[in-house]
Motif scaffolding. Structure first.
Motif, PDB file in Angstrom:
ATOM      1  N   ARG A 153       0.817  -1.212   0.000  1.00 51.27           N
ATOM      2  CA  ARG A 153       0.000   0.000   0.000  1.00 51.27           C
ATOM      3  C   ARG A 153       0.856   1.269   0.000  1.00 51.27           C
ATOM      4  O   ARG A 153       0.381   2.334  -0.416  1.00 51.27           O
ATOM      5  N   LEU A 154       2.090   1.158   0.459  1.00 45.98           N
ATOM      6  CA  LEU A 154       2.958   2.342   0.545  1.00 45.98           C
ATOM      7  C   LEU A 154       3.872   2.510  -0.669  1.00 45.98           C
ATOM      8  O   LEU A 154       4.498   3.564  -0.818  1.00 45.98           O
ATOM      9  N   ALA A 155       3.953   1.516  -1.528  1.00 52.73           N
ATOM     10  CA  ALA A 155       4.837   1.591  -2.704  1.00 52.73           C
ATOM     11  C   ALA A 155       4.153   2.355  -3.826  1.00 52.73           C
ATOM     12  O   ALA A 155       3.897   1.827  -4.908  1.00 52.73           O
ATOM     13  N   VAL A 156       3.873   3.637  -3.577  1.00 55.32           N
ATOM     14  CA  VAL A 156       3.066   4.432  -4.509  1.00 55.32           C
ATOM     15  C   VAL A 156       3.898   5.374  -5.373  1.00 55.32           C
ATOM     16  O   VAL A 156       3.363   6.059  -6.235  1.00 55.32           O
ATOM     17  N   ARG A 157       5.209   5.403  -5.140  1.00 60.00           N
ATOM     18  CA  ARG A 157       6.087   6.267  -5.929  1.00 60.00           C
ATOM     19  C   ARG A 157       7.351   5.499  -6.301  1.00 60.00           C
ATOM     20  O   ARG A 157       7.755   4.554  -5.615  1.00 60.00           O
ATOM     21  N   ASN A 158       7.962   5.922  -7.406  1.00 59.95           N
ATOM     22  CA  ASN A 158       9.173   5.257  -7.891  1.00 59.95           C
ATOM     23  C   ASN A 158      10.243   5.175  -6.807  1.00 59.95           C
ATOM     24  O   ASN A 158      10.873   4.136  -6.595  1.00 59.95           O
ATOM     25  N   GLU A 159      10.471   6.300  -6.116  1.00 65.93           N
ATOM     26  CA  GLU A 159      11.534   6.320  -5.112  1.00 65.93           C
ATOM     27  C   GLU A 159      11.195   5.460  -3.904  1.00 65.93           C
ATOM     28  O   GLU A 159      12.096   4.949  -3.226  1.00 65.93           O
ATOM     29  N   PHE A 160       9.916   5.270  -3.615  1.00 67.64           N
ATOM     30  CA  PHE A 160       9.546   4.412  -2.495  1.00 67.64           C
ATOM     31  C   PHE A 160       9.837   2.946  -2.823  1.00 67.64           C
ATOM     32  O   PHE A 160      10.280   2.183  -1.960  1.00 67.64           O
ATOM     33  N   CYS A 161       9.568   2.559  -4.067  1.00 67.90           N
ATOM     34  CA  CYS A 161       9.897   1.191  -4.495  1.00 67.90           C
ATOM     35  C   CYS A 161      11.388   0.927  -4.359  1.00 67.90           C
ATOM     36  O   CYS A 161      11.811  -0.139  -3.876  1.00 67.90           O
ATOM     37  N   GLN A 162      12.193   1.891  -4.788  1.00 71.75           N
ATOM     38  CA  GLN A 162      13.640   1.736  -4.686  1.00 71.75           C
ATOM     39  C   GLN A 162      14.095   1.712  -3.236  1.00 71.75           C
ATOM     40  O   GLN A 162      15.016   0.966  -2.864  1.00 71.75           O
ATOM     41  N   GLU A 163      13.438   2.506  -2.396  1.00 73.25           N
ATOM     42  CA  GLU A 163      13.816   2.543  -0.978  1.00 73.25           C
ATOM     43  C   GLU A 163      13.579   1.187  -0.306  1.00 73.25           C
ATOM     44  O   GLU A 163      14.366   0.761   0.540  1.00 73.25           O
ATOM     45  N   ILE A 164      12.510   0.512  -0.691  1.00 68.54           N
ATOM     46  CA  ILE A 164      12.247  -0.819  -0.139  1.00 68.54           C
ATOM     47  C   ILE A 164      13.391  -1.766  -0.469  1.00 68.54           C
ATOM     48  O   ILE A 164      13.833  -2.558   0.377  1.00 68.54           O
ATOM     49  N   VAL A 165      13.897  -1.672  -1.700  1.00 66.23           N
ATOM     50  CA  VAL A 165      15.049  -2.498  -2.094  1.00 66.23           C
ATOM     51  C   VAL A 165      16.278  -2.117  -1.288  1.00 66.23           C
ATOM     52  O   VAL A 165      16.980  -2.982  -0.743  1.00 66.23           O
ATOM     53  N   ASP A 166      16.544  -0.827  -1.188  1.00 68.33           N
ATOM     54  CA  ASP A 166      17.734  -0.348  -0.494  1.00 68.33           C
ATOM     55  C   ASP A 166      17.737  -0.724   0.988  1.00 68.33           C
ATOM     56  O   ASP A 166      18.799  -0.922   1.588  1.00 68.33           O
ATOM     57  N   LEU A 167      16.551  -0.809   1.581  1.00 68.10           N
ATOM     58  CA  LEU A 167      16.441  -1.141   3.001  1.00 68.10           C
ATOM     59  C   LEU A 167      16.499  -2.648   3.273  1.00 68.10           C
ATOM     60  O   LEU A 167      16.432  -3.067   4.426  1.00 68.10           O
ATOM     61  N   GLY A 168      16.607  -3.434   2.202  1.00 69.58           N
ATOM     62  CA  GLY A 168      16.667  -4.879   2.374  1.00 69.58           C
ATOM     63  C   GLY A 168      15.340  -5.589   2.230  1.00 69.58           C
ATOM     64  O   GLY A 168      15.248  -6.807   2.454  1.00 69.58           O
ATOM     65  N   GLY A 169      14.306  -4.847   1.853  1.00 71.41           N
ATOM     66  CA  GLY A 169      12.992  -5.452   1.720  1.00 71.41           C
ATOM     67  C   GLY A 169      12.910  -6.485   0.612  1.00 71.41           C
ATOM     68  O   GLY A 169      12.220  -7.508   0.754  1.00 71.41           O
ATOM     69  N   LEU A 170      13.625  -6.251  -0.490  1.00 67.48           N
ATOM     70  CA  LEU A 170      13.596  -7.201  -1.596  1.00 67.48           C
ATOM     71  C   LEU A 170      14.155  -8.553  -1.171  1.00 67.48           C
ATOM     72  O   LEU A 170      13.607  -9.610  -1.509  1.00 67.48           O
ATOM     73  N   GLY A 171      15.260  -8.516  -0.429  1.00 65.35           N
ATOM     74  CA  GLY A 171      15.836  -9.763   0.050  1.00 65.35           C
ATOM     75  C   GLY A 171      14.874 -10.553   0.918  1.00 65.35           C
ATOM     76  O   GLY A 171      14.794 -11.782   0.828  1.00 65.35           O
ATOM     77  N   ILE A 172      14.116  -9.846   1.754  1.00 67.55           N
ATOM     78  CA  ILE A 172      13.131 -10.514   2.613  1.00 67.55           C
ATOM     79  C   ILE A 172      12.035 -11.140   1.770  1.00 67.55           C
ATOM     80  O   ILE A 172      11.644 -12.295   1.975  1.00 67.55           O
ATOM     81  N   LEU A 173      11.522 -10.396   0.781  1.00 67.97           N
ATOM     82  CA  LEU A 173      10.424 -10.891  -0.045  1.00 67.97           C
ATOM     83  C   LEU A 173      10.821 -12.117  -0.856  1.00 67.97           C
ATOM     84  O   LEU A 173      10.119 -13.127  -0.876  1.00 67.97           O
ATOM     85  N   VAL A 174      11.969 -12.024  -1.533  1.00 68.84           N
ATOM     86  CA  VAL A 174      12.419 -13.161  -2.343  1.00 68.84           C
ATOM     87  C   VAL A 174      12.760 -14.347  -1.443  1.00 68.84           C
ATOM     88  O   VAL A 174      12.491 -15.507  -1.789  1.00 68.84           O
ATOM     89  N   GLY A 175      13.322 -14.061  -0.278  1.00 71.20           N
ATOM     90  CA  GLY A 175      13.637 -15.132   0.659  1.00 71.20           C
ATOM     91  C   GLY A 175      12.399 -15.875   1.132  1.00 71.20           C
ATOM     92  O   GLY A 175      12.421 -17.100   1.295  1.00 71.20           O
ATOM     93  N   LEU A 176      11.304 -15.148   1.346  1.00 70.79           N
ATOM     94  CA  LEU A 176      10.061 -15.793   1.774  1.00 70.79           C
ATOM     95  C   LEU A 176       9.521 -16.727   0.693  1.00 70.79           C
ATOM     96  O   LEU A 176       9.017 -17.816   0.990  1.00 70.79           O
ATOM     97  N   LEU A 177       9.629 -16.305  -0.569  1.00 70.94           N
ATOM     98  CA  LEU A 177       9.203 -17.189  -1.659  1.00 70.94           C
ATOM     99  C   LEU A 177      10.084 -18.429  -1.741  1.00 70.94           C
ATOM    100  O   LEU A 177       9.598 -19.541  -1.957  1.00 70.94           O
ATOM    101  N   ALA A 178      11.365 -18.230  -1.552  1.00 68.48           N
ATOM    102  CA  ALA A 178      12.308 -19.344  -1.678  1.00 68.48           C
ATOM    103  C   ALA A 178      12.230 -20.320  -0.512  1.00 68.48           C
ATOM    104  O   ALA A 178      12.739 -21.439  -0.605  1.00 68.48           O
ATOM    105  N   ASP A 179      11.569 -19.920   0.585  1.00 72.47           N
ATOM    106  CA  ASP A 179      11.477 -20.794   1.763  1.00 72.47           C
ATOM    107  C   ASP A 179      10.559 -21.980   1.542  1.00 72.47           C
ATOM    108  O   ASP A 179      10.469 -22.856   2.411  1.00 72.47           O
ATOM    109  N   ASP A 180       9.832 -21.980   0.411  1.00 72.34           N
ATOM    110  CA  ASP A 180       8.968 -23.120   0.075  1.00 72.34           C
ATOM    111  C   ASP A 180       7.915 -23.349   1.163  1.00 72.34           C
ATOM    112  O   ASP A 180       7.631 -24.469   1.565  1.00 72.34           O
TER     113      ASP A 180
END
Length: 438
Positions: free
Chosen positions: A247-274
């Motif tokens: 709900r908060l990823a409403v701007r380009n820079e916010f999407c990038q900030e999620i990646v920079d803060l480590g959010g992408l690693g958490i998301l992909v890791g959750l998928l990979a946890d099977d």
């Protein structure tokens, strides 16, 4: 409990005594009409419930029913009484910690579905409680639940609470009680409701503005990602956090900030946890779809192995239409204007998985639509993929979706066109006046 030598009173004794006292004398059948206008306090009702539990060993729900029947049989109006069972522990019924908690609990029950009940005094109580009640998790939790209730489908309440300074209190609650699952869950719900535009009584809301304020002024993304690290084995809380990030990823820079803060690693890791928690998978996929609105983040997701993980998740949960829909939607965004990403998706079996999802859920319009859009994006800038996808039976499945679901008409035709299939494209208007009389 009954004491030795003490006569056991019949259930409802306190209810009858309380009503008799409120009337001022004993009553009989002739007074029933006059009694219909009598009321009791919430404390009197709660005391009768406690009597039923302690003296007559009733369960909480049975105690509430018995008290309700006793009062109503005497003509008491209970329309203003909150008829809920008290919480019970091993030591017996639990009392509210203090009057503010009891008041907030009652407000929360009353405002669920009725946000118009919030007045200026209640709003002030709510903000003050959140500001001063950071030491009590249950008090904070109830106040957060009340925020969610009064802001759902009520833009005026949202704006009034934001003006009163509620947003830093919402993120602050997560920081203060970062290990309390109930507080984190309620705070996430309250944050999300602030980003909704669901009040039909106003022409437009401040959803985008509120999302910006949560992120830019209150470090919302950092708070949520930090909270996720504290609940690695709690699928329910992780799902709430992922949903809120979406709900908060409403701007380009916010999407990038999620990646920079480590959010992408958490998301992909959750998928990979099977994991077998399908609701969590749906929320993770939704979050990936949201942040992939940034073209640079698309590439980062693919580099992190996100495309393969999404395909694996869809294959693993093929029987779940929501997971299939969100998987196709996320892959669709990754492939948009990105031929290299389309290649990775194709090589990872993405097209096959999408077509299998179409076969598994022919009646689910969302699955059919997102799969058609994915196929179209895969071949739009990579025509070499058209024949391999057609060899998998795509044309028949897309045509079937087009015939079965009105919502799929345009996306199905676009997919068939870009696959090189024969499709009639109707020209709805040629610019000619025709028979229209001006």
């Amino acid at each position: 409990m009954q004491r030795p030598g003490e006569e056991r009173r019949p259930p409802g004794t306190l209810a009858r005594v309380a009503v008799g006292a409120s009337v001022g004398r004993h009553t009989d059948h002739r007074d029933s009409v006059r009694m219909a206008s009598k009321r009791i306090s919430q404390e009197t009702f709660d005391a009768a419930v406690r009597e039923n539990i302690e003296e007559f060993e009733m369960g909480p729900d049975e105690a509430v029913r018995e008290a309700t029947e006793q009062f109503e049989s005497q003509g008491v109006d209970l329309s203003t009484i909150v008829k809920t069972a008290p919480r019970v522990s091993a030591d017996g019924p639990e009392e509210p910690e203090h009057d503010v908690l009891q008041a907030l609990d009652t407000l929360a029950v009353l405002t669920d579905g009725q946000p118009d009940l919030l007045d200026a005094q209640g709003l002030q109580l709510l903000v003050v409680t959140l500001a001063q009640g950071t030491g009590a998790a249950n008090l904070t939790c109830t106040a957060l639940r009340l925020v969610r209730h009064v802001c759902l489908k009520h833009e005026q309440n949202r704006q009034a609470l934001v003006k009163a300074g509620v947003l830093p209190l919402l993120t602050g609650a997560i920081v203060q009680h970062g290990r309390c699952a109930d507080v984190v869950r309620e705070a996430c719900g309250a944050l999300r409701v602030m980003t909704l535009d669901d009040d039909i009584r106003v022409p437009f809301g401040h959803a985008h503005t509120h999302a910006k304020m949560i992120v830019q002024e209150n470090r919302g993304l950092k708070v949520l990602i930090k909270a996720a690290e504290a609940f690695p084995d709690s699928p329910g809380i992780l799902g709430e956090l992922c949903n809120t990030l979406s709900r908060l990823a409403v701007r380009n820079e916010f999407c990038q900030e999620i990646v920079d803060l480590g959010g992408l690693g958490i998301l992909v890791g959750l998928l990979a946890d099977d994991t077998n928690h399908q609701d969590l998978m749906k929320q993770v996929l939704s979050a990936l779809r949201a942040i992939a609105g940034n073209d640079d983040v698309k590439d980062a997701i693919v580099r992190a192995g996100g495309a393969e993980s999404i395909v694996a998740t869809m294959t693993r949960h093929l029987a779940n239409p929501q997971v299939c829909e969100q998987s196709c939607a996320a892959l669709c965004v990754l492939a948009l204007r990105k031929p290299e990403n389309s290649r990775v998706i194709m090589e990872g079996g993405g097209a096959l998985a999408a077509l299998e999802a179409m076969k598994a859920h022919p009646q689910e319009a969302g699955v059919q639509k997102q799969a058609c859009m994915l196929i179209r994006n895969l071949v739009a800038r990579s025509q070499a993929f058209s024949q391999p996808i057609l060899d998998l039976g795509a044309e028949a499945l897309i045509s079937k979706a087009r015939a079965a679901h009105r919502d799929c008409e345009d996306v199905a035709k676009a997919a068939l066109r870009d696959l090189g299939c024969r499709v009639e494209l109707c020209e709805l208007w040629t610019g000619q006046k025709g028979n229209l009389a001006l």
